[in-house]
Design a protein around this motif. Structure first.
Motif, PDB file in Angstrom:
ATOM      1  N   ALA A  50       0.831  -1.201   0.000  1.00  0.00           N
ATOM      2  CA  ALA A  50       0.000   0.000   0.000  1.00  0.00           C
ATOM      3  C   ALA A  50       0.870   1.257   0.000  1.00  0.00           C
ATOM      4  O   ALA A  50       0.558   2.244  -0.676  1.00  0.00           O
ATOM      5  CB  ALA A  50      -0.930   0.002   1.212  1.00  0.00           C
ATOM      6  N   ALA A  51       1.986   1.209   0.745  1.00  0.00           N
ATOM      7  CA  ALA A  51       2.911   2.343   0.755  1.00  0.00           C
ATOM      8  C   ALA A  51       3.546   2.544  -0.621  1.00  0.00           C
ATOM      9  O   ALA A  51       3.756   3.686  -1.050  1.00  0.00           O
ATOM     10  CB  ALA A  51       3.993   2.132   1.821  1.00  0.00           C
ATOM     11  N   ASP A  52       3.862   1.445  -1.312  1.00  0.00           N
ATOM     12  CA  ASP A  52       4.377   1.555  -2.689  1.00  0.00           C
ATOM     13  C   ASP A  52       3.384   2.307  -3.571  1.00  0.00           C
ATOM     14  O   ASP A  52       3.756   3.200  -4.346  1.00  0.00           O
ATOM     15  CB  ASP A  52       4.604   0.165  -3.299  1.00  0.00           C
ATOM     16  CG  ASP A  52       5.678  -0.647  -2.602  1.00  0.00           C
ATOM     17  OD1 ASP A  52       6.522  -0.054  -1.891  1.00  0.00           O
ATOM     18  OD2 ASP A  52       5.659  -1.883  -2.770  1.00  0.00           O
ATOM     19  N   THR A  53       2.114   1.907  -3.477  1.00  0.00           N
ATOM     20  CA  THR A  53       1.078   2.516  -4.311  1.00  0.00           C
ATOM     21  C   THR A  53       0.864   3.976  -3.932  1.00  0.00           C
ATOM     22  O   THR A  53       0.699   4.843  -4.807  1.00  0.00           O
ATOM     23  CB  THR A  53      -0.240   1.732  -4.174  1.00  0.00           C
ATOM     24  OG1 THR A  53       0.003   0.337  -4.378  1.00  0.00           O
ATOM     25  CG2 THR A  53      -1.267   2.203  -5.193  1.00  0.00           C
ATOM     26  N   LYS A  75      -6.676  -6.453  -1.851  1.00  0.00           N
ATOM     27  CA  LYS A  75      -6.293  -6.252  -0.452  1.00  0.00           C
ATOM     28  C   LYS A  75      -5.346  -5.067  -0.305  1.00  0.00           C
ATOM     29  O   LYS A  75      -5.422  -4.318   0.675  1.00  0.00           O
ATOM     30  CB  LYS A  75      -5.662  -7.526   0.106  1.00  0.00           C
ATOM     31  CG  LYS A  75      -6.671  -8.634   0.406  1.00  0.00           C
ATOM     32  CD  LYS A  75      -6.016  -9.800   1.148  1.00  0.00           C
ATOM     33  CE  LYS A  75      -7.054 -10.794   1.645  1.00  0.00           C
ATOM     34  NZ  LYS A  75      -6.452 -11.913   2.402  1.00  0.00           N
ATOM     35  N   VAL A  76      -4.446  -4.891  -1.261  1.00  0.00           N
ATOM     36  CA  VAL A  76      -3.576  -3.712  -1.239  1.00  0.00           C
ATOM     37  C   VAL A  76      -4.427  -2.445  -1.331  1.00  0.00           C
ATOM     38  O   VAL A  76      -4.219  -1.478  -0.581  1.00  0.00           O
ATOM     39  CB  VAL A  76      -2.557  -3.751  -2.397  1.00  0.00           C
ATOM     40  CG1 VAL A  76      -1.759  -2.447  -2.454  1.00  0.00           C
ATOM     41  CG2 VAL A  76      -1.606  -4.932  -2.246  1.00  0.00           C
ATOM     42  N   LEU A  80      -4.747   0.482   1.489  1.00  0.00           N
ATOM     43  CA  LEU A  80      -4.437   1.868   1.134  1.00  0.00           C
ATOM     44  C   LEU A  80      -5.612   2.783   1.486  1.00  0.00           C
ATOM     45  O   LEU A  80      -5.414   3.868   2.054  1.00  0.00           O
ATOM     46  CB  LEU A  80      -4.115   1.967  -0.354  1.00  0.00           C
ATOM     47  CG  LEU A  80      -3.824   3.358  -0.902  1.00  0.00           C
ATOM     48  CD1 LEU A  80      -2.633   3.986  -0.193  1.00  0.00           C
ATOM     49  CD2 LEU A  80      -3.575   3.298  -2.403  1.00  0.00           C
ATOM     50  N   ALA A  81      -6.828   2.343   1.187  1.00  0.00           N
ATOM     51  CA  ALA A  81      -8.004   3.162   1.488  1.00  0.00           C
ATOM     52  C   ALA A  81      -8.180   3.335   2.997  1.00  0.00           C
ATOM     53  O   ALA A  81      -8.596   4.412   3.465  1.00  0.00           O
ATOM     54  CB  ALA A  81      -9.252   2.522   0.883  1.00  0.00           C
ATOM     55  N   LEU A  82      -7.871   2.303   3.766  1.00  0.00           N
ATOM     56  CA  LEU A  82      -8.017   2.384   5.223  1.00  0.00           C
ATOM     57  C   LEU A  82      -6.909   3.213   5.865  1.00  0.00           C
ATOM     58  O   LEU A  82      -7.146   3.917   6.852  1.00  0.00           O
ATOM     59  CB  LEU A  82      -8.026   0.976   5.823  1.00  0.00           C
ATOM     60  CG  LEU A  82      -9.236   0.106   5.473  1.00  0.00           C
ATOM     61  CD1 LEU A  82      -9.006  -1.328   5.951  1.00  0.00           C
ATOM     62  CD2 LEU A  82     -10.517   0.677   6.074  1.00  0.00           C
ATOM     63  N   SER A  83      -5.707   3.132   5.320  1.00  0.00           N
ATOM     64  CA  SER A  83      -4.558   3.796   5.945  1.00  0.00           C
ATOM     65  C   SER A  83      -4.336   5.220   5.447  1.00  0.00           C
ATOM     66  O   SER A  83      -3.865   6.080   6.197  1.00  0.00           O
ATOM     67  CB  SER A  83      -3.284   2.970   5.725  1.00  0.00           C
ATOM     68  OG  SER A  83      -2.996   2.847   4.341  1.00  0.00           O
ATOM     69  N   GLN A  84      -4.657   5.481   4.169  1.00  0.00           N
ATOM     70  CA  GLN A  84      -4.446   6.816   3.602  1.00  0.00           C
ATOM     71  C   GLN A  84      -5.654   7.211   2.747  1.00  0.00           C
ATOM     72  O   GLN A  84      -5.533   7.385   1.523  1.00  0.00           O
ATOM     73  CB  GLN A  84      -3.162   6.843   2.774  1.00  0.00           C
ATOM     74  CG  GLN A  84      -1.911   6.496   3.575  1.00  0.00           C
ATOM     75  CD  GLN A  84      -0.645   6.937   2.900  1.00  0.00           C
ATOM     76  OE1 GLN A  84      -0.467   8.117   2.576  1.00  0.00           O
ATOM     77  NE2 GLN A  84       0.260   6.006   2.676  1.00  0.00           N
ATOM     78  N   LEU A  91     -13.181   3.175  -4.445  1.00  0.00           N
ATOM     79  CA  LEU A  91     -12.514   1.879  -4.386  1.00  0.00           C
ATOM     80  C   LEU A  91     -13.345   0.841  -5.139  1.00  0.00           C
ATOM     81  O   LEU A  91     -14.555   0.768  -4.977  1.00  0.00           O
ATOM     82  CB  LEU A  91     -12.385   1.473  -2.920  1.00  0.00           C
ATOM     83  CG  LEU A  91     -11.646   0.187  -2.573  1.00  0.00           C
ATOM     84  CD1 LEU A  91     -10.166   0.305  -2.890  1.00  0.00           C
ATOM     85  CD2 LEU A  91     -11.845  -0.131  -1.082  1.00  0.00           C
ATOM     86  N   VAL A  92     -12.648   0.041  -5.963  1.00  0.00           N
ATOM     87  CA  VAL A  92     -13.282  -1.113  -6.611  1.00  0.00           C
ATOM     88  C   VAL A  92     -12.433  -2.335  -6.275  1.00  0.00           C
ATOM     89  O   VAL A  92     -11.229  -2.345  -6.539  1.00  0.00           O
ATOM     90  CB  VAL A  92     -13.389  -0.949  -8.137  1.00  0.00           C
ATOM     91  CG1 VAL A  92     -14.074  -2.180  -8.741  1.00  0.00           C
ATOM     92  CG2 VAL A  92     -14.154   0.314  -8.499  1.00  0.00           C
ATOM     93  N   VAL A  93     -13.058  -3.332  -5.685  1.00  0.00           N
ATOM     94  CA  VAL A  93     -12.351  -4.549  -5.256  1.00  0.00           C
ATOM     95  C   VAL A  93     -12.957  -5.740  -5.983  1.00  0.00           C
ATOM     96  O   VAL A  93     -14.169  -5.946  -5.937  1.00  0.00           O
ATOM     97  CB  VAL A  93     -12.453  -4.743  -3.732  1.00  0.00           C
ATOM     98  CG1 VAL A  93     -11.776  -6.045  -3.315  1.00  0.00           C
ATOM     99  CG2 VAL A  93     -11.836  -3.559  -3.001  1.00  0.00           C
ATOM    100  N   GLU A  94     -12.101  -6.507  -6.639  1.00  0.00           N
ATOM    101  CA  GLU A  94     -12.571  -7.656  -7.412  1.00  0.00           C
ATOM    102  C   GLU A  94     -12.251  -8.975  -6.711  1.00  0.00           C
ATOM    103  O   GLU A  94     -11.098  -9.346  -6.542  1.00  0.00           O
ATOM    104  CB  GLU A  94     -11.940  -7.645  -8.799  1.00  0.00           C
ATOM    105  CG  GLU A  94     -12.436  -8.773  -9.699  1.00  0.00           C
ATOM    106  CD  GLU A  94     -11.660  -8.849 -11.001  1.00  0.00           C
ATOM    107  OE1 GLU A  94     -11.494  -9.972 -11.517  1.00  0.00           O
ATOM    108  OE2 GLU A  94     -11.205  -7.792 -11.508  1.00  0.00           O
TER     109      GLU A  94
END
Length: 239
Positions: A50-53, A75-76, A80-84, A91-94
């Motif tokens: 998530a930090a990379d992204t 999950k990444v 990312l959405a939860l942390s930053q 958000l779209v999660v497949e």
């Protein structure tokens, strides 16, 4: 829109979906660490990816951006959405839920770890070996997309399979959090997949209260590969 692929995949797997989404978005498909053309690192936590992204979004000044993630890429995206959350507009999660999964994929990881890369002179030889290991031609050919030609001849595996193997338990899990993401979120699941169960809806809503789940009948875990137009239609309708 940022696209994040699943385990063993790469940004190349998003060609069809990217073309459709590019009518409405500027699309960036990324290789996660230890995949594709990205860097290799022994650490492979969701916090790290998530930090990379986040670093990519910030360096290019793209935030807030919509983020689409499949499987571990999902999950990444969730982490990312939860942390930053300031970096994420939607958000779209497949086909993945924010939970720990039971042991799976160990056979595929082991087969890639044992792949005798230097023994092959042609790709069909490597595919035949992998099919013999897994007894599943479709999965074998998917994994063999990670076998690429070396400059001096022969092949090499661009996946960092050692890091994936040592972090598999981490990848099956999801970081526990007391936070939630208040932005809009769409979860897409395959009707023939077991990755998002009806029982997961309450957990998804706890982390992502402004979310809903759509099911594409007949699709397995690789929803966008099997039904790219249907996935693109869901995403574009969502936005």
């Amino acid at each position: 829109m940022i696209l994040l692929h699943g385990l063993f995949a790469s940004k190349d797997n998003f060609h069809s979906l990217s073309r459709r989404l590019s009518h409405q978005f500027t699309v960036y498909a990324l290789d996660l660490r230890n995949h594709g053309e990205s860097f290799h690192d022994p650490e492979m936590s969701y916090q790290g990816m998530a930090a990379d992204t986040a670093a990519f979004i910030e360096e290019l000044g793209l935030g807030p951006a919509a983020v689409f993630g499949h499987s571990i890429g999902g999950k990444v995206a969730m982490e990312l959405a939860l942390s930053q959350p300031v970096l994420i507009s939607a958000l779209v999660v497949e086909d993945i839920a924010p939970k720990q999964y039971p042991p799976r994929l160990a056979r595929e990881v082991q087969a890639l770890a044992e792949l005798p890369v230097t023994d092959f002179t042609t790709r069909p030889e490597a595919e035949k070996w992998m099919i013999g290991k897994l007894a599943n031609p479709a999965v074998a050919r998917f994994l063999m997309k990670n076998l690429v030609s070396a400059e001096g001849g022969g092949y090499f595996l661009r996946l960092n399979i050692e890091a994936i193997q040592s972090n598999l338990d981490t990848l099956l899990d999801f970081p526990s959090s007391s936070r939630s993401f208040q932005g809009p979120a769409l979860f897409i699941r395959g009707g023939s997949s077991d990755y998002i169960q009806d029982d997961d809806f309450s957990l998804i809503t706890r982390y992502f209260p402004n979310s809903h789940v759509e099911t594409l009948d007949g699709a397995t875990h690789w929803v966008h590969a099997e039904q790219p137009d249907a996935v693109a239609d869901l995403v574009l309708d969502f936005f």
